[in-house]
Design an enzyme around this catalytic site. Structure first.
Site, PDB file in Angstrom:
ATOM      1  N   CYS A 238      15.338  -1.420 -37.359  1.00 52.41           N
ATOM      2  CA  CYS A 238      16.138  -0.745 -36.340  1.00 52.41           C
ATOM      3  C   CYS A 238      17.173   0.172 -36.990  1.00 52.41           C
ATOM      4  O   CYS A 238      16.817   1.164 -37.613  1.00 52.41           O
ATOM      5  CB  CYS A 238      16.755  -1.763 -35.374  1.00 52.41           C
ATOM      6  SG  CYS A 238      17.312  -1.011 -33.821  1.00 52.41           S
TER       7      CYS A 238
ATOM      8  N   HIS B 299      12.500  -4.884 -33.423  1.00 52.85           N
ATOM      9  CA  HIS B 299      13.135  -6.060 -34.040  1.00 52.85           C
ATOM     10  C   HIS B 299      12.116  -7.183 -34.225  1.00 52.85           C
ATOM     11  O   HIS B 299      12.077  -8.130 -33.435  1.00 52.85           O
ATOM     12  CB  HIS B 299      14.309  -6.539 -33.177  1.00 52.85           C
ATOM     13  CG  HIS B 299      15.563  -5.756 -33.369  1.00 52.85           C
ATOM     14  ND1 HIS B 299      16.444  -6.000 -34.402  1.00 52.85           N
ATOM     15  CD2 HIS B 299      16.073  -4.705 -32.693  1.00 52.85           C
ATOM     16  CE1 HIS B 299      17.454  -5.143 -34.341  1.00 52.85           C
ATOM     17  NE2 HIS B 299      17.255  -4.344 -33.313  1.00 52.85           N
TER      18      HIS B 299
ATOM     19  N   GLU C 290      12.149  -9.642 -36.226  1.00 53.48           N
ATOM     20  CA  GLU C 290      12.764 -10.962 -36.463  1.00 53.48           C
ATOM     21  C   GLU C 290      12.977 -11.737 -35.171  1.00 53.48           C
ATOM     22  O   GLU C 290      13.038 -12.960 -35.179  1.00 53.48           O
ATOM     23  CB  GLU C 290      14.089 -10.810 -37.237  1.00 53.48           C
ATOM     24  CG  GLU C 290      15.303 -10.371 -36.429  1.00 53.48           C
ATOM     25  CD  GLU C 290      15.291  -8.884 -36.038  1.00 53.48           C
ATOM     26  OE1 GLU C 290      14.360  -8.164 -36.432  1.00 53.48           O
ATOM     27  OE2 GLU C 290      16.234  -8.469 -35.330  1.00 53.48           O
TER      28      GLU C 290
END
Ligand code: MN
Length: 241
Positions: free
Chosen positions: A112, A215, A217
């Site tokens: 990001c 994202h 994660e």
């Protein structure tokens, strides 16, 4: 042995100075086999470049994380009316981290804002606000659970990213209002949203230098296919990629 993966942290000046990082990043790295080590922006540091280089020298790989907007001065623009909050301290240290990592050939996973830092550190620029600058763009700053994929991206065949995620359409989450453009010299776009917004970049020929605008994660728990981004990064940090 788990390779040390340095993870850049956020910095908040008010109301109390804090260094911060969402736990999703360190959990995903650990789950993928890495040993996360959080690197805070260095405050009042006489030589952030030296600090960044020493940080990179202890690492097998670098993860540049998400956060607020970059200072547009870093890529030669005046502040757009829709520019969000900026953190010059964080900008300076992360640009130095990205530059140091690129100069010593360290594997980089940039997420990001991290992808935007990587692009600017390598000489590229940013669109400061998608909504007001890109006619026909769909929403990219979407209020939804972090783990929820909200738009599709097309992954370029033959790219390193396609070897990790597969070619073709992948659905991703989206929490950004800025975008990479122009792409830095020596880098290529490896995923696009269907409105033309850059969603991933990489440095061809490098030892794992990949940026994604989404994202991963926050997706790994419910969408385990995204863990592969982290496990391949960790393999690179071990010199096995
Ligand atoms: Mn997006």
């Amino acid at each position: 042995m788990r390779p040390v993966c340095v993870v850049s942290a956020d910095f908040e000046a008010e109301p109390k100075e804090r260094c911060m990082l969402g736990a999703d990043y360190v959990k995903a790295i650990h789950r993928a086999g890495g040993l996360p080590l959080i690197a805070p922006p260095v405050l009042d540091c006489a030589d952030p470049k030296e600090a960044a280089m020493r940080t990179c020298e202890v690492a097998g790989g670098l993860v540049l994380t998400g956060g607020a907007d970059l200072n547009p001065r870093l890529f030669g623009q005046s502040p757009h009316p829709s520019l969000g909050s900026i953190s010059p301290v964080r900008d300076e240290f992360e640009i130095a981290l990205a530059s140091a990592a690129l100069s010593i050939g360290l594997p980089i996973l940039a997420i990001c804002r991290g992808m935007q830092v990587l692009n600017v550190a390598a000489g590229g620029g940013l669109i400061q606000d998608i909504q007001s600058s890109c006619q026909g763009a769909h929403a990219h700053a979407i209020s939804a659970p972090r783990w929820h994929p909200t738009h599709s991206v097309s992954v370029e065949p033959g790219s390193a990213l396609s070897r990790i995620l597969g070619e073709g359409v992948v659905w991703v989450n989206s929490f950004h209002h800025q975008a990479v453009q122009p792409v830095a010299p020596g880098f290529e776009v490896t995923a696009w949203a269907d409105d033309g917004i850059v969603e991933a970049i990489e440095k061809p020929g490098a030892h794992f230098v990949i940026g994604v605008q989404w994202h991963p994660e926050s997706l790994v728990e419910r969408h385990p296919e995204f863990l592969k981004l982290f496990s391949e990064f960790v393999r690179a940090a071990q010199g096995m990629w």
